[in-house]
Design an enzyme around this catalytic site. Structure first.
Site: not given
Ligand code: FEO
Length: 393
Positions: A23, A79, A81, A83, A145, A164, A192, A225
């Site tokens: 992030h 998702h 995002e 990553d 999230h 996530d 996390y 992850h």
């Molecule tokens: Fe919300 Fe692993 O990105």
């Protein structure tokens, strides 16, 4: 590296041993991370999520060794995002017409970030994608999230691709939860949760209960992850329910920054008083400028109460304390108590500023703050100990 998970399902992600910050610079990753992408080769071939942009070329090269890219029938973007979506531009350069399945908010986010008019297909909770003899079932998870977050469940194989949720920043070549150090694994899981999911506690509980009510068989949870939960996957679901229930341990955490050690001396006296009055509580003391802020947030997450101190500087507080308070405000902790203290030379605003900020953040504050002029002498040190003894009664 790729490996088979079960039947026709493969991991095709990236283990990022080098990652120190996530992030941007906001989240420390002491043990690296992984970006998990999954390839299903049933009658239909489906790719679930990609990896972070800097690894896009490596990812696409590896993927093309596992499957002819033109044989990929569908891409699922659980998702948006970066990553997880960051390799889409590189991948779509090779297969520009391949349908991408995402949530309604995922569409907005992917378009907003990549400005491409790819072949998007919006799905909602309960929609299915046929793989031939098996299905992928989609479940939206708004604000878990991001607004666009969703997961998908593969029938027959009973695999939950949770994105996530249930993830953790932890690099290991083992890639399964039962093969790694359990203390390290759960330390990363709670960190996390504390740093990313705390504000969404009610939604976590509601969504997990909604999914559990479906009574789906569950063989593995495959997050985006960290390790794949193949050994007792329900254990991390139970942990999430516990953490989402405004989790706390019998811990009191004293956090301070100091200029000339006056506030440190006060902090140590308060900790002494706390220990004397509550011998069972785990009293921890952190000079917050010297500690990792995300680790401190995890300590606060575990605490039933915190005591925060700063000397007064320029009628305010030290910037390190202000930064931590800013993080605390965003995380919306509930059912925690707090107190404030600080040394001063001539004006002494710091304890009041800390107290007001923590109250605004939802902490139940002690009525009294502790202000100490210059460094504590023996008499005021004893008063600081007494202050600690009387906290949180
Ligand atoms: Fe919300 Fe692993 O990105």
């Amino acid at each position: 590296m790729t490996f088979n998970i079960k039947n026709n399902v493969y991991w095709v992600g990236k283990i990022d041993w080098e990652l120190e910050r996530f992030h941007g610079y906001e989240y420390s990753t002491h043990r690296g991370s992984t970006y998990n992408s999954y390839l299903i080769k049933e009658e239909k071939t489906v790719l679930i999520d990609t990896v972070w942009g800097p690894y896009a070329k490596e990812f696409v090269d590896n993927l093309s060794k596992e499957v002819d890219l033109n044989k990929i029938d569908y891409i699922v973007a659980n998702h948006a995002e970066p990553d997880h979506s960051g390799s889409l531009p590189e991948l779509m350069r090779h297969i520009p017409d391949t349908p991408i399945y995402c949530s309604k908010n995922g569409l907005k986010s992917l378009k907003g970030q990549y400005h491409q008019d790819w072949n998007f297909n919006v799905v909602k909770t309960g929609d299915t994608l046929s793989l031939g003899n098996k299905d992928l079932v989609f479940v939206e998870m708004p604000m878990l999230h991001w607004p666009d977050s969703m997961l998908c469940y593969m029938t027959d194989d009973s695999l939950l691709f949770s994105n996530d949720a249930f993830g953790h920043h932890y690099a290991s070549e083992f890639m399964y939860n039962d093969l790694v150090d359990q203390a390290e694994l759960f330390a990363e899981c709670i960190k996390y949760y504390a740093n990313i999911l705390t504000p969404f506690n009610p939604m976590v509980t509601k969504k997990i209960k909604e999914i559990l009510a479906l009574n789906l068989p569950l063989d593995m949870i495959c997050p985006s992850h960290g390790m794949i939960w193949r050994d007792q996957p329900a254990q991390i679901v139970e942990k999430y329910l516990e953490w989402a229930d405004d989790y706390q341990e019998n811990q009191i955490t004293v956090l301070y920054d100091t200029m000339w050690n006056g506030t440190r001396s006060v902090a140590e006296c308060i900790a002494k008083g706390l220990r004397e009055s509550d011998s069972e509580a785990n009293v921890k003391l952190f000079h917050l400028e010297k500690r990792d802020k995300n680790d401190l947030i995890t300590e606060i997450f575990k605490s039933k109460a915190i005591v925060v101190g700063s000397p007064t500087v320029n009628r305010g507080i030290l910037s390190s304390v202000a930064a931590l308070l800013e993080m605390i405000q965003g995380l919306k902790f509930k059912k925690k108590r707090a107190a404030a203290f600080g040394c001063y030379g001539w004006s002494g605003e710091s304890p009041k500023i800390i107290s007001e900020t923590l109250e605004k953040a939802g902490f139940a504050m002690e009525d009294e703050v502790l202000k100490v002029n210059w460094n504590p002498d023996d008499e005021s040190a004893q008063q600081c100990i007494e202050f600690g003894k009387n906290l949180f009664k």
